[in-house]
Design a protein around this motif. Structure first.
Motif, PDB file in Angstrom:
ATOM      1  N   MET A   1       1.466  -1.411   0.359  1.00 33.79           N
ATOM      2  CA  MET A   1      -0.179   0.443  -0.305  1.00 33.79           C
ATOM      3  C   MET A   1       0.980   1.565  -0.301  1.00 33.79           C
ATOM      4  N   ASP A   2       0.295   1.602  -0.809  1.00 33.62           N
ATOM      5  CA  ASP A   2       1.536   3.025  -0.993  1.00 33.62           C
ATOM      6  C   ASP A   2       0.579   4.612  -0.830  1.00 33.62           C
ATOM      7  N   PHE A   3       1.235   5.281   0.205  1.00 34.48           N
ATOM      8  CA  PHE A   3       0.554   5.971   0.879  1.00 34.48           C
ATOM      9  C   PHE A   3       0.180   7.695  -0.254  1.00 34.48           C
ATOM     10  N   ALA A   4       1.815   7.519  -0.196  1.00 33.34           N
ATOM     11  CA  ALA A   4       1.758   9.285  -0.998  1.00 33.34           C
ATOM     12  C   ALA A   4       0.905   8.441  -2.676  1.00 33.34           C
ATOM     13  N   LYS A   5       0.955   7.374  -3.187  1.00 33.13           N
ATOM     14  CA  LYS A   5       0.182   7.529  -4.192  1.00 33.13           C
ATOM     15  C   LYS A   5      -1.721   7.189  -3.764  1.00 33.13           C
ATOM     16  N   ILE A   6      -1.908   7.466  -2.926  1.00 34.00           N
ATOM     17  CA  ILE A   6      -3.477   7.376  -2.319  1.00 34.00           C
ATOM     18  C   ILE A   6      -3.426   9.493  -1.859  1.00 34.00           C
ATOM     19  N   ILE A   7      -1.880   9.551  -1.158  1.00 29.10           N
ATOM     20  CA  ILE A   7      -2.485  11.204  -1.667  1.00 29.10           C
ATOM     21  C   ILE A   7      -2.473  11.778  -3.326  1.00 29.10           C
ATOM     22  N   ALA A   8      -1.772  11.476  -3.311  1.00 28.85           N
ATOM     23  CA  ALA A   8      -1.500  12.118  -5.114  1.00 28.85           C
ATOM     24  C   ALA A   8      -3.004  11.877  -5.276  1.00 28.85           C
ATOM     25  N   ARG A   9      -3.379  11.252  -5.540  1.00 25.75           N
ATOM     26  CA  ARG A   9      -4.532  10.617  -6.268  1.00 25.75           C
ATOM     27  C   ARG A   9      -5.666  11.123  -5.573  1.00 25.75           C
ATOM     28  N   ALA A  10      -5.831  11.655  -4.386  1.00 29.37           N
ATOM     29  CA  ALA A  10      -6.992  12.366  -3.977  1.00 29.37           C
ATOM     30  C   ALA A  10      -6.705  13.360  -4.447  1.00 29.37           C
ATOM     31  N   ARG A  11      -5.395  14.262  -3.967  1.00 32.67           N
ATOM     32  CA  ARG A  11      -4.923  15.749  -4.472  1.00 32.67           C
ATOM     33  C   ARG A  11      -5.718  15.732  -5.775  1.00 32.67           C
ATOM     34  N   ALA A  12      -6.036  14.720  -6.985  1.00 28.78           N
ATOM     35  CA  ALA A  12      -6.015  15.467  -8.093  1.00 28.78           C
ATOM     36  C   ALA A  12      -7.119  15.294  -8.384  1.00 28.78           C
ATOM     37  N   ILE A  13      -7.591  13.844  -7.892  1.00 22.35           N
ATOM     38  CA  ILE A  13      -9.375  14.213  -8.382  1.00 22.35           C
ATOM     39  C   ILE A  13     -10.364  15.010  -8.092  1.00 22.35           C
ATOM     40  N   LEU A  14      -9.877  15.828  -6.708  1.00 19.12           N
ATOM     41  CA  LEU A  14     -10.209  16.692  -5.721  1.00 19.12           C
ATOM     42  C   LEU A  14     -10.226  17.871  -6.275  1.00 19.12           C
ATOM     43  N   THR A  15      -8.501  18.093  -7.147  1.00 14.82           N
ATOM     44  CA  THR A  15      -8.608  19.535  -7.313  1.00 14.82           C
ATOM     45  C   THR A  15      -8.565  19.706  -9.337  1.00 14.82           C
ATOM     46  N   THR A  16      -8.369  18.458  -9.577  1.00 15.02           N
ATOM     47  CA  THR A  16      -8.318  18.339 -11.239  1.00 15.02           C
ATOM     48  C   THR A  16      -8.890  17.756 -11.864  1.00 15.02           C
ATOM     49  N   PRO A  17     -10.105  17.035 -11.242  1.00 15.61           N
ATOM     50  CA  PRO A  17     -10.831  16.177 -11.541  1.00 15.61           C
ATOM     51  C   PRO A  17     -11.462  16.516 -13.505  1.00 15.61           C
ATOM     52  N   LYS A  18     -11.584  17.418 -14.045  1.00 16.36           N
ATOM     53  CA  LYS A  18     -11.457  16.817 -15.478  1.00 16.36           C
ATOM     54  C   LYS A  18     -10.772  15.939 -16.379  1.00 16.36           C
ATOM     55  N   THR A  19      -9.532  16.366 -15.796  1.00 17.30           N
ATOM     56  CA  THR A  19      -8.163  15.897 -16.240  1.00 17.30           C
ATOM     57  C   THR A  19      -7.780  14.294 -15.211  1.00 17.30           C
TER      58      THR A  19
END
Length: 416
Positions: A1-19
């Motif tokens: 389980m890669d917490f850094a990837k989880i945080i990165a994905r969560a941040r991306a889906i929240l802030t740049t959902p269209k891309t």
């Protein structure tokens, strides 16, 4: 389980959902992988926050703080967590089954992606439940943003025409709301409290259209503030990434402040400042004790001052809170707070706006006690609660210099 990837994905889906949604749809995945590498972590956030609130911090009402026994609190936390894991999977089955109805393509893995990443906003905002009173409003804003994320994500994952996404989303949310209500009732029964809160967004006008999943909002509506928050968060995300690469700690903190809806960093009032707003007398009662504290953690800073007033027969607690770094989120939560009123044989509870301020009041005829809260400057919360008539609680809040307090709404706000 890669917490850094989880945080990165969560941040991306929240802030740049269209891309981010096209990226999510294109990457290979399995049901087990999505659960292991994402759902198991984020779904735990609201469950843990609920345990902290119910069993450790406690629920304060009418000058009484109730805490669920740790044993039942833990049981409720585990049950809520497990049911949420099941709920996500059931919702993915529903999304998959509905796909052909709205011109989409059935794919169980893509359906799980759609509901999982749309739920990110709701799971993250669920951490705010530990905050006094205003926490549920922040959680509500997160839930509304999750609906927006699902609308954007369905065309990418389920391949349905964009023009049918509004209906697809609406049907999914209605079914999900019913299932969520059932889960809430089960968890409440285990923890030992039936205090379930509901609200509706009835003051926002949103039009879902466009060939690329665009969202048009009435610029004068509350929904416009949510759209603006999303745009600001997207810019803040880029600034945060740049600051992390450069190692600039101050810039990282400023970017985090922007992601929480602030124009810059926000320093809550000091304990000495905020306690001066507690009067010597309130509702005709003398002050018996006074306390104030400022606390900070995980980027959140809050200052709270409390005064106890009484005459032997009546007891009132007057509390003033400065949400500090949660100021931006408070503004969004205020925008989505719907006016509501509930009447029972034993009393009432209602939320409304007065003089541009959000007001919440409740009254219990049996115990002859109640609560009256006013949000000032979309930053400060002033609450009076205890065994006194509701008019006396209102007088207690009015004994605070609300105008002066509101004049400090930009105190400690640093511009970037």
């Amino acid at each position: 389980m890669d917490f850094a990837k989880i945080i990165a994905r969560a941040r991306a889906i929240l802030t740049t959902p269209k891309t981010e949604w096209p990226v999510v749809a294109a990457e290979p995945a399995t049901v087990q992988g999505i659960y292991t590498n994402y759902i198991l972590v984020l779904a735990a956030v609201p469950a843990i926050a609920g345990f902290i609130k119910n069993s450790l911090i406690g629920i304060s009402l009418l000058s009484v703080t109730w805490r669920a026994p740790v044993g039942s609190g833990l049981a409720g936390m585990v049950l809520q967590y497990l049911l949420s894991l099941v709920l996500v999977y059931v919702m993915s089955l529903i999304i998959n089954a509905l796909a052909p109805t709205f011109g989409g393509q059935k794919d169980p893995v893509q359906a799980l992606k759609a509901i999982t990443y749309a739920c990110t906003a709701s799971w993250v905002a669920g951490a705010a439940n530990i905050l006094p009173w205003i926490g549920w409003l922040i959680a509500l804003a997160g839930g509304i943003y999750s609906i927006y994320l699902l609308y954007l994500g369905l065309p990418a994952t389920m391949k349905n025409p964009v023009e049918k996404s509004a209906g697809y989303t609406a049907v999914t949310i209605v079914i999900g709301a019913v299932l969520g209500w059932i889960v809430g009732m089960i968890v409440a029964g285990v923890v030992g409290t039936a205090a379930l809160t509901g609200a509706a967004m009835n003051n926002g006008h949103v039009t879902l259209n466009g060939d690329h999943g665009s969202v048009t909002v009435d610029p004068d509506s509350a929904a416009a503030k949510l759209a603006a928050m999303g745009a600001r968060a997207e810019q803040a995300s880029k600034e945060l990434e740049a600051a992390q690469k450069s190692g600039d700690t101050a810039a990282q903190q400023a970017a985090m402040g922007k992601m929480m809806g602030n124009d810059g960093s926000v320093q809550s009032l000091s304990a000495d400042q905020i306690k001066t707003f507690l009067p010597d007398t309130a509702a005709g009662l003398k002050r018996e004790s006074l306390s104030a504290e400022r606390s900070a953690g995980v980027g959140v800073q809050i200052t709270v001052a409390r005064g106890q007033y009484g005459d032997g027969t009546r007891n009132v607690e007057l509390e003033i809170s400065d949400t500090g770094s949660m100021k931006g989120m408070m503004a969004v939560a205020n925008a989505f707070a719907a006016e509501s009123e509930q009447q029972t044989d034993d009393g009432y509870e209602k939320t409304y706006s007065k003089d541009g301020r959000l007001v919440h009041e409740s009254w219990d005829k049996t115990s002859k006690s109640g609560e009256y809260t006013v949000v000032v400057g979309q930053r400060f919360s002033v609450k009076a609660s205890g065994q006194a008539e509701i008019d006396q609680l209102k007088d207690a809040v009015d004994s605070v210099d609300l105008a002066k307090l509101e004049s400090l709404k930009n105190e400690g706000v640093g511009k970037n």
